[in-house]
Design an enzyme around this catalytic site. Structure first.
Site, PDB file in Angstrom:
ATOM      1  N   GLY A 108       0.817  -1.216   0.000  1.00 19.52           N
ATOM      2  CA  GLY A 108       0.000   0.000   0.000  1.00 19.52           C
ATOM      3  C   GLY A 108       0.848   1.263   0.000  1.00 19.52           C
ATOM      4  O   GLY A 108       0.419   2.309  -0.490  1.00 19.52           O
ATOM      5  N   GLU A 111       1.643   1.813  -3.523  1.00 23.57           N
ATOM      6  CA  GLU A 111       0.394   2.249  -4.172  1.00 23.57           C
ATOM      7  C   GLU A 111       0.093   3.711  -3.838  1.00 23.57           C
ATOM      8  O   GLU A 111      -0.334   4.473  -4.703  1.00 23.57           O
ATOM      9  CB  GLU A 111      -0.754   1.324  -3.739  1.00 23.57           C
ATOM     10  CG  GLU A 111      -0.606  -0.068  -4.343  1.00 23.57           C
ATOM     11  CD  GLU A 111      -1.516  -1.110  -3.702  1.00 23.57           C
ATOM     12  OE1 GLU A 111      -1.638  -1.118  -2.459  1.00 23.57           O
ATOM     13  OE2 GLU A 111      -2.105  -1.919  -4.440  1.00 23.57           O
TER      14      GLU A 111
HETATM   15  N1  CAA Z   1       2.040  -3.654   8.816  1.00 28.73           N
HETATM   16  C1  CAA Z   1       2.196  -3.715  10.163  1.00 28.73           C
HETATM   17  N2  CAA Z   1       3.411  -3.718  10.770  1.00 28.73           N
HETATM   18  C2  CAA Z   1       4.504  -3.643   9.984  1.00 28.73           C
HETATM   19  C3  CAA Z   1       4.418  -3.582   8.575  1.00 28.73           C
HETATM   20  C4  CAA Z   1       3.112  -3.571   7.985  1.00 28.73           C
HETATM   21  N3  CAA Z   1       2.920  -3.482   6.651  1.00 28.73           N
HETATM   22  N4  CAA Z   1       5.677  -3.536   8.068  1.00 28.73           N
HETATM   23  C5  CAA Z   1       6.510  -3.568   9.118  1.00 28.73           C
HETATM   24  N5  CAA Z   1       5.824  -3.634  10.280  1.00 28.73           N
HETATM   25  C6  CAA Z   1       6.361  -3.672  11.657  1.00 28.73           C
HETATM   26  C7  CAA Z   1       6.986  -5.009  11.980  1.00 28.73           C
HETATM   27  O1  CAA Z   1       5.997  -5.951  12.378  1.00 28.73           O
HETATM   28  C8  CAA Z   1       7.939  -4.631  13.092  1.00 28.73           C
HETATM   29  O2  CAA Z   1       7.187  -4.502  14.274  1.00 28.73           O
HETATM   30  P1  CAA Z   1       7.806  -5.096  15.675  1.00 28.73           P
HETATM   31  O3  CAA Z   1       9.034  -4.269  15.898  1.00 28.73           O
HETATM   32  O4  CAA Z   1       6.718  -4.832  16.673  1.00 28.73           O
HETATM   33  O5  CAA Z   1       8.095  -6.520  15.418  1.00 28.73           O
HETATM   34  C9  CAA Z   1       8.414  -3.249  12.696  1.00 28.73           C
HETATM   35  O6  CAA Z   1       7.446  -2.752  11.736  1.00 28.73           O
HETATM   36  C10 CAA Z   1       9.774  -3.250  12.013  1.00 28.73           C
HETATM   37  O7  CAA Z   1       9.719  -4.176  10.940  1.00 28.73           O
HETATM   38  P2  CAA Z   1      10.783  -5.369  10.772  1.00 28.73           P
HETATM   39  O8  CAA Z   1      11.323  -5.782  12.093  1.00 28.73           O
HETATM   40  O9  CAA Z   1      10.125  -6.426   9.932  1.00 28.73           O
HETATM   41  O10 CAA Z   1      11.934  -4.604   9.958  1.00 28.73           O
HETATM   42  P3  CAA Z   1      12.945  -5.242   8.906  1.00 28.73           P
HETATM   43  O11 CAA Z   1      13.930  -4.155   8.587  1.00 28.73           O
HETATM   44  O12 CAA Z   1      13.478  -6.542   9.384  1.00 28.73           O
HETATM   45  O13 CAA Z   1      12.061  -5.550   7.588  1.00 28.73           O
HETATM   46  C11 CAA Z   1      10.415  -5.037   5.903  1.00 28.73           C
HETATM   47  C12 CAA Z   1      11.487  -4.495   6.888  1.00 28.73           C
HETATM   48  C13 CAA Z   1      11.120  -5.876   4.811  1.00 28.73           C
HETATM   49  C14 CAA Z   1       9.752  -3.833   5.264  1.00 28.73           C
HETATM   50  C15 CAA Z   1       9.390  -5.911   6.660  1.00 28.73           C
HETATM   51  O14 CAA Z   1       8.926  -5.204   7.799  1.00 28.73           O
HETATM   52  C16 CAA Z   1       8.201  -6.295   5.844  1.00 28.73           C
HETATM   53  O15 CAA Z   1       8.291  -7.188   5.025  1.00 28.73           O
HETATM   54  N6  CAA Z   1       7.037  -5.615   6.053  1.00 28.73           N
HETATM   55  C17 CAA Z   1       5.788  -5.940   5.394  1.00 28.73           C
HETATM   56  C18 CAA Z   1       5.770  -5.438   3.960  1.00 28.73           C
HETATM   57  C19 CAA Z   1       4.484  -5.879   3.290  1.00 28.73           C
HETATM   58  O16 CAA Z   1       4.207  -7.044   3.175  1.00 28.73           O
HETATM   59  N7  CAA Z   1       3.689  -4.897   2.811  1.00 28.73           N
HETATM   60  C20 CAA Z   1       2.407  -5.166   2.182  1.00 28.73           C
HETATM   61  C21 CAA Z   1       1.282  -5.064   3.183  1.00 28.73           C
HETATM   62  S1  CAA Z   1      -0.295  -5.595   2.534  1.00 28.73           S
HETATM   63  C22 CAA Z   1      -0.842  -4.280   1.617  1.00 28.73           C
HETATM   64  O17 CAA Z   1      -0.234  -3.246   1.523  1.00 28.73           O
HETATM   65  C23 CAA Z   1      -2.185  -4.500   0.916  1.00 28.73           C
HETATM   66  C24 CAA Z   1      -2.598  -3.466  -0.047  1.00 28.73           C
HETATM   67  O18 CAA Z   1      -2.318  -3.528  -1.219  1.00 28.73           O
HETATM   68  C25 CAA Z   1      -3.474  -2.322   0.367  1.00 28.73           C
END
Ligand code: CAA
Length: 257
Positions: A108, A111
């Site tokens: 998102g 997006e």
């Molecule tokens: N939603 C909620 N929490 C999130 C998040 C998200 N999209 N992305 C990161 N966070 C949180 C993590 O859970 C973590 O929280 P805690 O410290 O409480 O554990 C904190 O942010 C830091 O993240 P990481 O420890 O994972 O940091 P990293 O540097 O190891 O990794 C990252 C970074 C690769 C961006 C990884 O956080 C990640 O893969 N995030 C999710 C990305 C994702 O899948 N986005 C798509 C979401 S679905 C969507 O967007 C649908 C749509 O089209 C509308």
């Protein structure tokens, strides 16, 4: 005290909005998106604002929709939420929105960035639509706008594998407008926003609308629309001022009339 999920201020004719959920990499919760859409509408209606600069922080522009909001939702519940109505509000903002991107612009977040008009990205920025890793697909235009921007081959690669693009790849593929050094990512975007804000506000709105028509309409339709917008500008004071200033070799003073 709960942190504000959006920070905003005005600098001259530029409204600056910062997404502010650093602990979750600026994950876009539903309340945040609602407030963002309302704030954008508020600045869109304010004549003193010519350009909106939308930013995250150094580590993340936004790492996607808030996964916690969706983890246990059913298909019916997701439909009832009608969350994409908020995105429709953002889609029709008339003033230019400039994105200042550093760090992650994912899901998102990517997006939302594609709803902006000029994207200024730090050399460390990373872009992607990794929803496939969560067992879903992008839902706010990520399969459509991304494909229109970068073409089918790269879109399939990014959407099916979930891999991230570097800033250089994103620039080469046409997803972003400019790359700037990581030390100055925000200031560089602010300079662009201020420079665009010196242009005539009516011409800016017309230019944005006309370029966006290229994504929605056929070429013949959008050429008709472009001509109508072009002719309409000849009834504005800004057109007279712009052309007089050119002839008099001075900077124009646009008034938005
Ligand atoms: N939603 C909620 N929490 C999130 C998040 C998200 N999209 N992305 C990161 N966070 C949180 C993590 O859970 C973590 O929280 P805690 O410290 O409480 O554990 C904190 O942010 C830091 O993240 P990481 O420890 O994972 O940091 P990293 O540097 O190891 O990794 C990252 C970074 C690769 C961006 C990884 O956080 C990640 O893969 N995030 C999710 C990305 C994702 O899948 N986005 C798509 C979401 S679905 C969507 O967007 C649908 C749509 O089209 C509308």
């Amino acid at each position: 005290m709960e942190e504000q999920h959006l920070l905003h201020e005005v600098d001259g004719n530029v409204a600056i909005i910062r997404i502010n959920r650093p602990k979750v990499l600026n994950a876009l919760s539903l309340p945040l998106m609602e407030d963002l859409a309302n704030l954008l509408e508020q600045y869109d209606a304010d004549d003193s604002i010519h350009v909106i600069l939308l930013s995250g922080n150094e580590r993340a522009w936004a790492a996607g929709a808030d996964i916690g909001d969706m983890a246990t939702a059913s298909s019916d519940e997701m439909r009832r939420r009608n969350q994409f109505a908020i995105w429709e509000q953002i889609k029709v903002i008339k003033k230019p929105i400039i994105a200042a991107v550093s760090g992650f612009a994912l899901g998102g977040g990517c997006e939302l960035m594609m709803h902006c008009d000029i994207v200024i990205a730090s050399e460390n920025a990373l872009f992607g639509q990794p929803e496939i890793n969560l067992g879903i697909i992008p839902g706010a235009g990520g399969t459509q706008r991304f494909t229109r921007a970068v073409g089918k081959a790269t879109a399939m690669d990014v959407v099916l594998s979930g891999r991230f693009l570097s800033a250089k790849e994103a620039l080469d593929f046409g997803l972003i407008s400019r790359i700037v050094p990581k030390e100055h990512w925000f200031e560089s975007a602010l300079i662009v926003a201020k420079q665009v804000a010196t242009k005539g506000p009516i011409a800016l709105r017309s230019a944005k609308a006309s370029v966006l028509n290229a994504e929605e309409l056929t070429l013949s339709e959008s050429l008709v629309e472009e001509r109508a917008l072009f002719y309409a500008l000849f009834d504005t004071d800004d057109q007279t001022e712009g052309m007089n200033a050119f002839a008099e070799k001075r900077k124009p003073n646009f008034t938005g009339t």
